[in-house]
Motif scaffolding. Structure first.
Motif, PDB file in Angstrom:
ATOM      1  N   CYS A  56      12.375   9.713  48.719  1.00 29.76           N
ATOM      2  CA  CYS A  56      12.852   9.454  47.355  1.00 29.76           C
ATOM      3  C   CYS A  56      14.139  10.224  47.082  1.00 29.76           C
ATOM      4  CB  CYS A  56      11.794   9.862  46.334  1.00 29.76           C
ATOM      5  SG  CYS A  56      10.342   8.803  46.308  1.00 29.76           S
TER       6      CYS A  56
ATOM      7  N   GLY B 167      19.620   5.809  40.970  1.00 29.62           N
ATOM      8  CA  GLY B 167      18.579   6.566  41.660  1.00 29.62           C
ATOM      9  C   GLY B 167      17.906   7.636  40.824  1.00 29.62           C
TER      10      GLY B 167
ATOM     11  N   LEU C  11      21.639   5.969  45.832  1.00 30.96           N
ATOM     12  CA  LEU C  11      21.756   4.956  44.783  1.00 30.96           C
ATOM     13  C   LEU C  11      22.632   5.402  43.616  1.00 30.96           C
ATOM     14  CD1 LEU C  11      18.090   3.624  44.741  1.00 30.96           C
ATOM     15  CD2 LEU C  11      20.135   2.320  45.357  1.00 30.96           C
TER      16      LEU C  11
ATOM     17  N   LEU D 201      14.074   7.856  41.105  1.00 36.98           N
ATOM     18  CA  LEU D 201      13.645   8.340  42.421  1.00 36.98           C
ATOM     19  C   LEU D 201      13.849   9.850  42.550  1.00 36.98           C
ATOM     20  CD1 LEU D 201      14.947   5.480  44.736  1.00 36.98           C
ATOM     21  CD2 LEU D 201      12.568   6.142  44.391  1.00 36.98           C
TER      22      LEU D 201
ATOM     23  N   MET E 274      17.070   8.496  49.018  1.00 29.06           N
ATOM     24  CA  MET E 274      17.349   7.187  48.424  1.00 29.06           C
ATOM     25  C   MET E 274      17.954   7.339  47.032  1.00 29.06           C
ATOM     26  SD  MET E 274      14.176   4.769  49.608  1.00 29.06           S
ATOM     27  CE  MET E 274      14.809   3.338  48.748  1.00 29.06           C
ATOM     28  N   GLY E 275      17.420   8.273  46.258  1.00 27.35           N
ATOM     29  CA  GLY E 275      17.958   8.510  44.920  1.00 27.35           C
ATOM     30  C   GLY E 275      19.402   8.959  44.968  1.00 27.35           C
TER      31      GLY E 275
END
Length: 196
Positions: free
Chosen positions: A135, A146, A142, A149, A138-139
């Motif tokens: 997370c 994100g 993004l 996340l 990915m956060g």
């Protein structure tokens, strides 16, 4: 026995299997698959923990660091200056400072026959650590999208931090505490750069 009964009966085995599969997916750069598989592993562990009368002997499990820095280095198929449809562009930010080591879980062969009696809650913290790591990266990738996340990663890392603080000081637990503190600092820095 149905497949659902098998999963509940063998929750420790299933959660370990899912966790280790997700670590491999994460290391290979398959972030979405890893996120889904780690989430399944957490769900299996939590569901089984609710009605478990199994033992929670933490000494039964072994944890192994897996270096996943190649995940950060693997860039999306399209360049970052591509149209806005490419949500997974690497956001430089603080992501390079993340400690990208995931944890695989094993049970020593001489104790494998006892796995059915083990509560999956005992190794749930390691799966949550791995889910937080996915997370987190990915956060960060993004950007503004994100935020949720990164908040989830922060919540999970704080749960892991509370859990590992209960352990006797040792080199391995100290390394894990440093990893969690480092990644939390990266999350807080990343969240501090968001508009909201």
């Amino acid at each position: 026995m149905s497949s659902e009964d098998f999963l509940i009966h063998n929750a420790s085995y299933t959660s370990i299997l899912l966790n280790n599969r997700a670590v491999n997916q994460f290391k290979a750069g398959n972030m979405l698959e890893a996120l889904e598989t780690f989430s399944q592993a957490v769900s299996v562990s939590q569901d089984a923990t609710l009605d478990s009368e199994s033992t929670s002997d933490s000494a039964m499990f072994r944890y192994h660091w897996v270096d996943c820095t190649s995940t950060y280095c693997s860039r999306p198929a399209t360049p970052c200056d591509a149209p806005a449809s490419d949500d997974m562009c690497v956001n430089e930010g603080v992501a390079p400072f993340l400690c990208l080591r995931a944890l695989k879980i094993s049970v020593p062969m001489e104790r494998i026959h006892m796995i059915d009696s083990l509560c999956p809650c005992t190794c749930l913290w390691a799966i949550e650590f791995n889910l937080a790591l996915v997370c987190n990266i990915m956060g960060a990738r993004l950007g503004e999208k994100g935020h949720n996340l990164l908040n989830l990663a922060s919540k999970l890392f704080r749960k892991v931090q509370a859990r590992i603080c209960k352990e006797q000081p040792s080199r391995d637990w100290t390394l894990l505490q440093m990893t969690v503190a480092n990644n939390l600092a990266c999350i807080y820095q990343e969240l501090g750069m968001k508009e909201d």
